[in-house]
Structure formats: structure tokens, C-alpha cells
Design a protein around this motif. Structure first.
Motif, PDB file in Angstrom:
ATOM      1  N   THR A 103     -15.666 -26.514  -1.401  1.00  8.33           N
ATOM      2  CA  THR A 103     -15.389 -25.736  -2.612  1.00  8.33           C
ATOM      3  C   THR A 103     -15.214 -26.655  -3.810  1.00  8.33           C
ATOM      4  OG1 THR A 103     -14.339 -24.014  -1.288  1.00  8.33           O
ATOM      5  CG2 THR A 103     -13.808 -24.052  -3.623  1.00  8.33           C
ATOM      6  N   HIS A 104     -14.490 -27.746  -3.612  1.00  5.62           N
ATOM      7  CA  HIS A 104     -14.270 -28.712  -4.691  1.00  5.62           C
ATOM      8  C   HIS A 104     -15.604 -29.321  -5.145  1.00  5.62           C
ATOM      9  CE1 HIS A 104     -12.161 -31.668  -7.099  1.00  5.62           C
ATOM     10  NE2 HIS A 104     -12.858 -32.624  -6.508  1.00  5.62           N
ATOM     11  N   LEU A 105     -16.445 -29.707  -4.186  1.00  5.01           N
ATOM     12  CA  LEU A 105     -17.737 -30.298  -4.529  1.00  5.01           C
ATOM     13  C   LEU A 105     -18.628 -29.306  -5.269  1.00  5.01           C
ATOM     14  CD1 LEU A 105     -18.483 -32.274  -1.234  1.00  5.01           C
ATOM     15  CD2 LEU A 105     -17.808 -33.223  -3.454  1.00  5.01           C
ATOM     16  N   ILE A 106     -18.677 -28.080  -4.793  1.00  4.80           N
ATOM     17  CA  ILE A 106     -19.495 -27.060  -5.446  1.00  4.80           C
ATOM     18  C   ILE A 106     -18.986 -26.792  -6.856  1.00  4.80           C
ATOM     19  CG2 ILE A 106     -20.125 -24.609  -5.407  1.00  4.80           C
ATOM     20  CD1 ILE A 106     -20.233 -24.867  -2.320  1.00  4.80           C
ATOM     21  N   ALA A 107     -17.679 -26.673  -7.005  1.00  6.56           N
ATOM     22  CA  ALA A 107     -17.109 -26.422  -8.331  1.00  6.56           C
ATOM     23  C   ALA A 107     -17.439 -27.552  -9.289  1.00  6.56           C
ATOM     24  CB  ALA A 107     -15.596 -26.235  -8.229  1.00  6.56           C
ATOM     25  N   ASN A 108     -17.338 -28.794  -8.812  1.00  6.43           N
ATOM     26  CA  ASN A 108     -17.674 -29.944  -9.675  1.00  6.43           C
ATOM     27  C   ASN A 108     -19.156 -29.952 -10.033  1.00  6.43           C
ATOM     28  OD1 ASN A 108     -15.072 -30.885  -9.853  1.00  6.43           O
ATOM     29  ND2 ASN A 108     -15.313 -32.386  -8.223  1.00  6.43           N
ATOM     30  N   ASP A 109     -20.032 -29.655  -9.055  1.00  7.57           N
ATOM     31  CA  ASP A 109     -21.466 -29.607  -9.333  1.00  7.57           C
ATOM     32  C   ASP A 109     -21.787 -28.539 -10.371  1.00  7.57           C
ATOM     33  OD1 ASP A 109     -21.956 -31.623  -7.536  1.00  7.57           O
ATOM     34  OD2 ASP A 109     -22.781 -30.324  -5.967  1.00  7.57           O
ATOM     35  N   LEU A 110     -21.236 -27.350 -10.174  1.00  7.74           N
ATOM     36  CA  LEU A 110     -21.496 -26.262 -11.121  1.00  7.74           C
ATOM     37  C   LEU A 110     -20.943 -26.584 -12.501  1.00  7.74           C
ATOM     38  CD1 LEU A 110     -20.879 -23.098  -8.908  1.00  7.74           C
ATOM     39  CD2 LEU A 110     -23.063 -23.954  -9.777  1.00  7.74           C
ATOM     40  N   ALA A 111     -19.754 -27.151 -12.546  1.00 12.09           N
ATOM     41  CA  ALA A 111     -19.162 -27.500 -13.837  1.00 12.09           C
ATOM     42  C   ALA A 111     -20.027 -28.521 -14.561  1.00 12.09           C
ATOM     43  CB  ALA A 111     -17.745 -28.039 -13.644  1.00 12.09           C
ATOM     44  N   GLY A 112     -20.522 -29.528 -13.856  1.00 12.57           N
ATOM     45  CA  GLY A 112     -21.384 -30.537 -14.469  1.00 12.57           C
ATOM     46  C   GLY A 112     -22.677 -29.937 -14.986  1.00 12.57           C
ATOM     47  N   LEU A 113     -23.291 -29.063 -14.188  1.00  9.86           N
ATOM     48  CA  LEU A 113     -24.532 -28.426 -14.622  1.00  9.86           C
ATOM     49  C   LEU A 113     -24.308 -27.530 -15.834  1.00  9.86           C
ATOM     50  CD1 LEU A 113     -26.028 -27.521 -11.121  1.00  9.86           C
ATOM     51  CD2 LEU A 113     -26.926 -29.230 -12.740  1.00  9.86           C
ATOM     52  N   LEU A 114     -23.215 -26.795 -15.821  1.00 13.00           N
ATOM     53  CA  LEU A 114     -22.925 -25.915 -16.957  1.00 13.00           C
ATOM     54  C   LEU A 114     -22.609 -26.709 -18.217  1.00 13.00           C
ATOM     55  CD1 LEU A 114     -20.916 -23.097 -15.164  1.00 13.00           C
ATOM     56  CD2 LEU A 114     -23.242 -22.959 -16.098  1.00 13.00           C
ATOM     57  N   GLU A 115     -21.901 -27.818 -18.073  1.00 11.03           N
ATOM     58  CA  GLU A 115     -21.623 -28.681 -19.234  1.00 11.03           C
ATOM     59  C   GLU A 115     -22.927 -29.235 -19.803  1.00 11.03           C
ATOM     60  OE1 GLU A 115     -18.710 -31.761 -18.484  1.00 11.03           O
ATOM     61  OE2 GLU A 115     -17.359 -30.303 -17.542  1.00 11.03           O
ATOM     62  N   ARG A 116     -23.827 -29.642 -18.904  1.00 13.30           N
ATOM     63  CA  ARG A 116     -25.109 -30.175 -19.360  1.00 13.30           C
ATOM     64  C   ARG A 116     -25.911 -29.099 -20.084  1.00 13.30           C
ATOM     65  NH1 ARG A 116     -28.906 -32.159 -14.871  1.00 13.30           N
ATOM     66  NH2 ARG A 116     -30.309 -30.501 -15.477  1.00 13.30           N
ATOM     67  N   ALA A 117     -25.951 -27.896 -19.521  1.00 10.65           N
ATOM     68  CA  ALA A 117     -26.677 -26.793 -20.167  1.00 10.65           C
ATOM     69  C   ALA A 117     -26.057 -26.455 -21.512  1.00 10.65           C
ATOM     70  CB  ALA A 117     -26.676 -25.567 -19.251  1.00 10.65           C
ATOM     71  N   SER A 118     -24.735 -26.449 -21.563  1.00  9.73           N
ATOM     72  CA  SER A 118     -24.047 -26.155 -22.823  1.00  9.73           C
ATOM     73  C   SER A 118     -24.380 -27.208 -23.877  1.00  9.73           C
ATOM     74  CB  SER A 118     -22.547 -26.090 -22.584  1.00  9.73           C
ATOM     75  OG  SER A 118     -21.859 -25.882 -23.799  1.00  9.73           O
ATOM     76  N   GLY A 119     -24.364 -28.483 -23.483  1.00  9.90           N
ATOM     77  CA  GLY A 119     -24.711 -29.561 -24.416  1.00  9.90           C
ATOM     78  C   GLY A 119     -26.145 -29.445 -24.892  1.00  9.90           C
ATOM     79  N   ASP A 120     -27.057 -29.097 -23.973  1.00  8.65           N
ATOM     80  CA  ASP A 120     -28.467 -28.941 -24.345  1.00  8.65           C
ATOM     81  C   ASP A 120     -28.665 -27.757 -25.293  1.00  8.65           C
ATOM     82  OD1 ASP A 120     -29.209 -31.148 -22.845  1.00  8.65           O
ATOM     83  OD2 ASP A 120     -29.710 -29.951 -21.055  1.00  8.65           O
ATOM     84  N   LEU A 121     -27.955 -26.670 -25.066  1.00  9.49           N
ATOM     85  CA  LEU A 121     -28.047 -25.518 -25.965  1.00  9.49           C
ATOM     86  C   LEU A 121     -27.493 -25.854 -27.346  1.00  9.49           C
ATOM     87  CD1 LEU A 121     -27.088 -22.616 -23.531  1.00  9.49           C
ATOM     88  CD2 LEU A 121     -29.354 -23.074 -24.541  1.00  9.49           C
ATOM     89  N   GLU A 122     -26.411 -26.613 -27.351  1.00 12.41           N
ATOM     90  CA  GLU A 122     -25.845 -27.042 -28.639  1.00 12.41           C
ATOM     91  C   GLU A 122     -26.829 -27.952 -29.380  1.00 12.41           C
ATOM     92  OE1 GLU A 122     -21.997 -29.544 -30.182  1.00 12.41           O
ATOM     93  OE2 GLU A 122     -21.752 -28.267 -28.410  1.00 12.41           O
ATOM     94  N   ALA A 123     -27.483 -28.854 -28.632  1.00  4.38           N
ATOM     95  CA  ALA A 123     -28.492 -29.731 -29.245  1.00  4.38           C
ATOM     96  C   ALA A 123     -29.664 -28.923 -29.787  1.00  4.38           C
ATOM     97  CB  ALA A 123     -28.972 -30.770 -28.232  1.00  4.38           C
ATOM     98  N   ALA A 124     -30.067 -27.895 -29.052  1.00  2.00           N
ATOM     99  CA  ALA A 124     -31.161 -27.032 -29.512  1.00  2.00           C
ATOM    100  C   ALA A 124     -30.760 -26.303 -30.787  1.00  2.00           C
ATOM    101  CB  ALA A 124     -31.535 -26.038 -28.420  1.00  2.00           C
ATOM    102  N   SER A 125     -29.541 -25.822 -30.832  1.00  7.60           N
ATOM    103  CA  SER A 125     -29.049 -25.135 -32.036  1.00  7.60           C
ATOM    104  C   SER A 125     -29.024 -26.079 -33.226  1.00  7.60           C
ATOM    105  CB  SER A 125     -27.650 -24.579 -31.758  1.00  7.60           C
ATOM    106  OG  SER A 125     -27.110 -23.981 -32.918  1.00  7.60           O
ATOM    107  N   ASP A 126     -28.539 -27.296 -32.999  1.00  8.97           N
ATOM    108  CA  ASP A 126     -28.500 -28.290 -34.072  1.00  8.97           C
ATOM    109  C   ASP A 126     -29.910 -28.630 -34.550  1.00  8.97           C
ATOM    110  OD1 ASP A 126     -25.751 -28.334 -33.814  1.00  8.97           O
ATOM    111  OD2 ASP A 126     -25.686 -30.258 -32.727  1.00  8.97           O
ATOM    112  N   ALA A 127     -30.844 -28.772 -33.596  1.00 10.03           N
ATOM    113  CA  ALA A 127     -32.223 -29.118 -33.955  1.00 10.03           C
ATOM    114  C   ALA A 127     -32.865 -27.997 -34.749  1.00 10.03           C
ATOM    115  CB  ALA A 127     -33.031 -29.420 -32.694  1.00 10.03           C
ATOM    116  N   LEU A 128     -32.612 -26.750 -34.354  1.00 16.74           N
ATOM    117  CA  LEU A 128     -33.156 -25.618 -35.108  1.00 16.74           C
ATOM    118  C   LEU A 128     -32.561 -25.569 -36.510  1.00 16.74           C
ATOM    119  CD1 LEU A 128     -33.358 -22.743 -32.470  1.00 16.74           C
ATOM    120  CD2 LEU A 128     -35.261 -23.878 -33.628  1.00 16.74           C
TER     121      LEU A 128
END
Length: 176
Positions: A103-128
Motif C-alpha cells: 500500500t505504501h509503495l502504491i501510494a508513493n508511486d501514484l503520488a509521484g505520477l500525479l505530481e509529475r502530471a500536475s507539473g506538466d499541466l502547469e507547464a502547459a498552462s504557462d506555455a499557452l
């Protein structure tokens, strides 16, 4: 004598009425004689899990033996074989610990992926906002990759056996 008591103390039929202090116990570190003395002195019962020298688990009960007039006339000791229950409990403890790690490993994996997606979406917004469509498209593609990975993890989780209300499905799968 019960079969377990006879096995634990090497008792035979002709040993009736002999004091238990004459017998060698196979109970390892369990101080049965002290427990017997305590029960005989105060009449309180002793009940605890013990392990014999072979590593087998028992529930030991020592009760005062009372005469009809209420006077204490010694003790009654019984051994209930709880080996299967104890081994099941130990397996469940191991499974629970493993599930906590997973559970801990899955939660960390999901959190990392979501943080990366959030950062990428923020970068896309900034670029637009800056008018750089190409950079926005790249950032959105990276965000989409991260969300697809999250979907993959969720799909794998959905493929796991369902936990029934009493948890038996999880236990059945984990112990096999």
C-alpha cells in the motif's frame, strides 16, 4: 489426564495422585509450577498461551479445584492445542505487514505520477499563456503519459481480488 497434559509431563496411568513437581515438563520457559502455586494460594485462575520445547503452541489453563464445601483442594491444569490458530495468526500478521508495504509503495508511486502530471499541466498552462504552443503540446503529452501510468496502476489494482465484508477473500488469496 488429558492427552496433552500427559504428553507435556510424560504422565502415565499409575501417576495419579503424585504431585506434579515429580515430573519433568516439556514446556520450555513456561513456569507452570509458579502458576500452580499462585492458583493454589489464592484461587485465581491462570490462562495463557505457552510454547513447548518442540515449538508447539498451547493455551494453558490452571483452575482451582474446589470441593463441594468451597474449599480449595488443588488445581486442574489443561492444555488446549492452539497450533493451527497460532500459525494462522502468524501468517495473517505477515500478510498484513506485506499489505502495508505494498500500500505504501502504491501510494508513493501514484503520488509521484500525479505530481509529475500536475507539473506538466502547469507547464502547459504557462506555455499557452506565453504563446508557445509547441511547448504546451509537449507538456500536455508528458501529462497524458503520467495519467496513463496512473490509469495502468489503477487497472492493476482493480484486477486484484475484491475484499469481502469480513475480509475473507483477501485472507484466502494472501494465504495461498
Amino acid at each position: 489426564f488429558t492427552p496433552n497434559a500427559a504428553r507435556q509431563f510424560g504422565l502415565l496411568k499409575h501417576d495419579v495422585n503424585r504431585t506434579i513437581t515429580h515430573f519433568r515438563s516439556l514446556l520450555g520457559d513456561a513456569n507452570v509450577l509458579a502458576d500452580l502455586a499462585r492458583v493454589n494460594a489464592g484461587g485465581e485462575r491462570v490462562e495463557r498461551e505457552i510454547r513447548d520445547t518442540a515449538g508447539h503452541y498451547y493455551l494453558m489453563r490452571i483452575l482451582p479445584y474446589e470441593r463441594v464445601d468451597g474449599a480449595n483442594d488443588g488445581s486442574v491444569i489443561s492444555f488446549i492445542d492452539v497450533e493451527r490458530i497460532k500459525q494462522g495468526s502468524l501468517r495473517l500478521s505477515r500478510v498484513f505487514a506485506e499489505l502495508q508495504v505494498i500500500t505504501h509503495l502504491i501510494a508513493n508511486d501514484l503520488a509521484g505520477l500525479l505530481e509529475r502530471a500536475s507539473g506538466d499541466l502547469e507547464a502547459a498552462s504557462d506555455a499557452l499563456g506565453a504563446g508557445t504552443v509547441e511547448a504546451a503540446v509537449d507538456a500536455l503529452a508528458r501529462a497524458r503519459g503520467a495519467t496513463e501510468q496512473v490509469s495502468g496502476v489503477i487497472g492493476e489494482l482493480r484486477g486484484l481480488p475484491r475484499v469481502e465484508k469480513d475480509g475473507s477473500a483477501l485472507v484466502a488469496v494472501a494465504l495461498e
